[in-house]
Design an enzyme around this catalytic site. Structure first.
Site, PDB file in Angstrom:
ATOM      1  N   GLU A  31      -8.533   7.396  -8.690  1.00 38.66           N
ATOM      2  CA  GLU A  31      -8.052   6.141  -7.560  1.00 38.66           C
ATOM      3  C   GLU A  31      -6.605   7.605  -7.069  1.00 38.66           C
ATOM      4  O   GLU A  31      -6.620   8.667  -8.723  1.00 38.66           O
ATOM      5  CB  GLU A  31      -6.745   5.931  -8.495  1.00 38.66           C
ATOM      6  CG  GLU A  31      -6.107   4.313  -7.320  1.00 38.66           C
ATOM      7  CD  GLU A  31      -5.519   2.892  -8.663  1.00 38.66           C
ATOM      8  OE1 GLU A  31      -6.150   2.772  -8.805  1.00 38.66           O
ATOM      9  OE2 GLU A  31      -5.030   2.918  -8.810  1.00 38.66           O
TER      10      GLU A  31
ATOM     11  N   ARG B 242       0.801  -1.276   0.170  1.00 40.50           N
ATOM     12  CA  ARG B 242      -0.042  -0.209   0.103  1.00 40.50           C
ATOM     13  C   ARG B 242       1.285   1.204  -0.366  1.00 40.50           C
ATOM     14  O   ARG B 242       0.659   3.175  -0.496  1.00 40.50           O
ATOM     15  CB  ARG B 242      -1.350  -0.426   1.301  1.00 40.50           C
ATOM     16  CG  ARG B 242      -1.924  -0.854   1.080  1.00 40.50           C
ATOM     17  CD  ARG B 242      -3.458  -0.890   0.152  1.00 40.50           C
ATOM     18  NE  ARG B 242      -4.145  -2.618  -0.093  1.00 40.50           N
ATOM     19  CZ  ARG B 242      -4.712  -2.465  -0.861  1.00 40.50           C
ATOM     20  NH1 ARG B 242      -4.904  -1.498  -2.288  1.00 40.50           N
ATOM     21  NH2 ARG B 242      -5.687  -2.844  -1.426  1.00 40.50           N
TER      22      ARG B 242
HETATM   23  C1  3EB Z   1      -6.509  -1.319  -5.045  1.00 36.94           C
HETATM   24  O1  3EB Z   1      -6.309  -1.121  -4.179  1.00 36.94           O
HETATM   25  C2  3EB Z   1      -6.155  -1.110  -6.400  1.00 36.94           C
HETATM   26  O2  3EB Z   1      -1.668  -4.272  -9.496  1.00 36.94           O
HETATM   27  O3  3EB Z   1      -0.179  -2.588  -8.927  1.00 36.94           O
HETATM   28  C3  3EB Z   1      -4.018  -0.380  -7.467  1.00 36.94           C
HETATM   29  C4  3EB Z   1      -2.782   0.399  -7.003  1.00 36.94           C
HETATM   30  C5  3EB Z   1      -4.729  -0.660  -7.182  1.00 36.94           C
HETATM   31  C6  3EB Z   1      -1.921  -0.997  -7.449  1.00 36.94           C
HETATM   32  C7  3EB Z   1      -1.374  -2.881  -8.424  1.00 36.94           C
HETATM   33  C8  3EB Z   1      -3.991  -2.397  -8.132  1.00 36.94           C
HETATM   34  C9  3EB Z   1      -2.252  -1.991  -8.798  1.00 36.94           C
HETATM   35  O4  3EB Z   1      -6.024  -2.711  -5.614  1.00 36.94           O
HETATM   36  C10 3EB Z   1      -5.917  -0.919  -7.605  1.00 36.94           C
END
Ligand code: 3EB
Length: 330
Positions: free
Chosen positions: A322, A223
């Site tokens: 996002e 994250r």
């Molecule tokens: C999520 O939280 C939203 O697959 O590298 C956000 C950041 C998301 C990176 C990735 C996917 C990715 O699942 C999507």
């Protein structure tokens, strides 16, 4: 050039731990020629002026704010190419990029596996084995159904490559994965000699632990990634959406999604446990008709602080937007 990098191995190992080895400036237009101090020039929208490997062209239209990031080094920069990887490094951090044309993506999972494996091999032999942050721009990201969806296939290939390393789920980079308008796949990344500290969000299931319903292999990213440079911390916040637990919230309500994702960002800042301020904020928005409402809402949250808004598709069809962020010591 690769050998040149290896000869300078004694200059590395100071990241994190040394001073932050770059700064980032947001500008409206990319310089026609990149100066000696530039590690990377990330250009959203517009065309690339030359084939300098430090120029990273992201095919997303800029809806608001400055669309060019100039990552400047405080240390001398070297740059070059290694096969299909373009790179620049300064002894403390390495930027790189790899682009695959649509014609090489027929077997997405295999193509992504090989791309990530190639990058990982390059990073290891260059003395920057630790992925800090990675961006993935995938044309037609939500095309295809069920497990055949392009994003899911992308996740399978990435997982196959990154899971080759034991304990990989403790050293995952922060990431973004967004649908782009050009064909093909662009991966660009920042790496260092040593990893940062992986941060997860207590409000969300870690992406690498998502349940089966989101695909055969979970998305391999953290994250956020916290780097404690000598002159203060830096926090790379991954693309963050209106997801709580593992579920999408506020379908059809972009402003409620915005509030929710900002709560997620706040939770990550609390996990980091350092006084941090935003240095760069980027919002990806699916439907440009929502721009004015989203901008007004962002102002109530961030005041006059600039947010670059890009037209891009989030990897879950029900998500309208996002955000990603770069924070540094207050
Ligand atoms: C999520 O939280 C939203 O697959 O590298 C956000 C950041 C998301 C990176 C990735 C996917 C990715 O699942 C999507």
């Amino acid at each position: 050039m690769r050998q040149h990098i290896s000869e300078d191995a004694e200059r590395r190992g100071d990241a994190p731990g040394g001073a932050r080895p770059y700064t980032v400036d947001l500008v409206a237009r990319a310089p026609a020629v990149l100066g000696d101090d530039v590690l990377a020039c990330v250009q959203h929208g517009g065309a690339a002026a030359d084939d300098d490997p430090r120029r990273i062209r992201v095919a997303l239209p800029v809806l608001a704010g400055d669309g060019v990031e100039l990552w400047r080094s405080v240390l001398p920069v070297r740059h070059g190419r290694d096969g299909d990887i373009g790179w620049a490094e300064n002894g403390a951090a390495l930027f790189g990029q790899l682009q695959l044309p649509e014609s090489q993506l027929a077997d997405m999972d295999r193509a992504v596996f090989h791309a990530y494996a190639r990058i990982d091999g390059f990073l290891q032999r260059s003395g920057y084995p630790a992925w800090l942050r990675v961006w993935n721009f995938i044309a037609g990201i939500t095309d295809g159904d069920g497990d055949g969806e392009r994003y899911r296939q992308f996740s399978v290939g990435r997982h196959k490559a990154l899971s080759l390393k034991p304990g990989f789920e403790h050293e995952l980079p922060a990431a973004t994965a967004i649908g782009s308008e050009d064909g093909g796949l662009l991966i660009y990344f920042i790496a260092a000699a040593r990893p940062g500290r992986q941060i997860e969000n207590p409000r969300q299931v870690s992406a690498f632990k998502y349940p089966r319903q989101y695909g055969p292999k979970s998305p391999s990213f953290s994250r956020a990634n916290l780097l404690d440079w000598r002159d203060g911390a830096e926090l790379f916040v991954s693309g963050t959406a209106s997801i709580v637990g593992h579920e999408t919230l506020h379908v059809g309500e972009p402003l409620a999604q915005l509030d929710e994702l900002l709560r997620n960002v706040q939770a990550l800042l609390e996990q980091a446990g350092r006084p941090l301020r935003p240095e760069m904020l980027k919002l990806y928005l699916r439907d440009p008709r929502q721009l004015d409402a989203v901008r007004a809402h962002l102002r109530t949250h961030f005041g006059a602080r600039p947010v670059t808004i890009l037209r891009g598709d989030v990897c879950r069809r029900e998500l309208d937007l996002e955000i990603e962020a770069l924070f540094r010591a207050a």
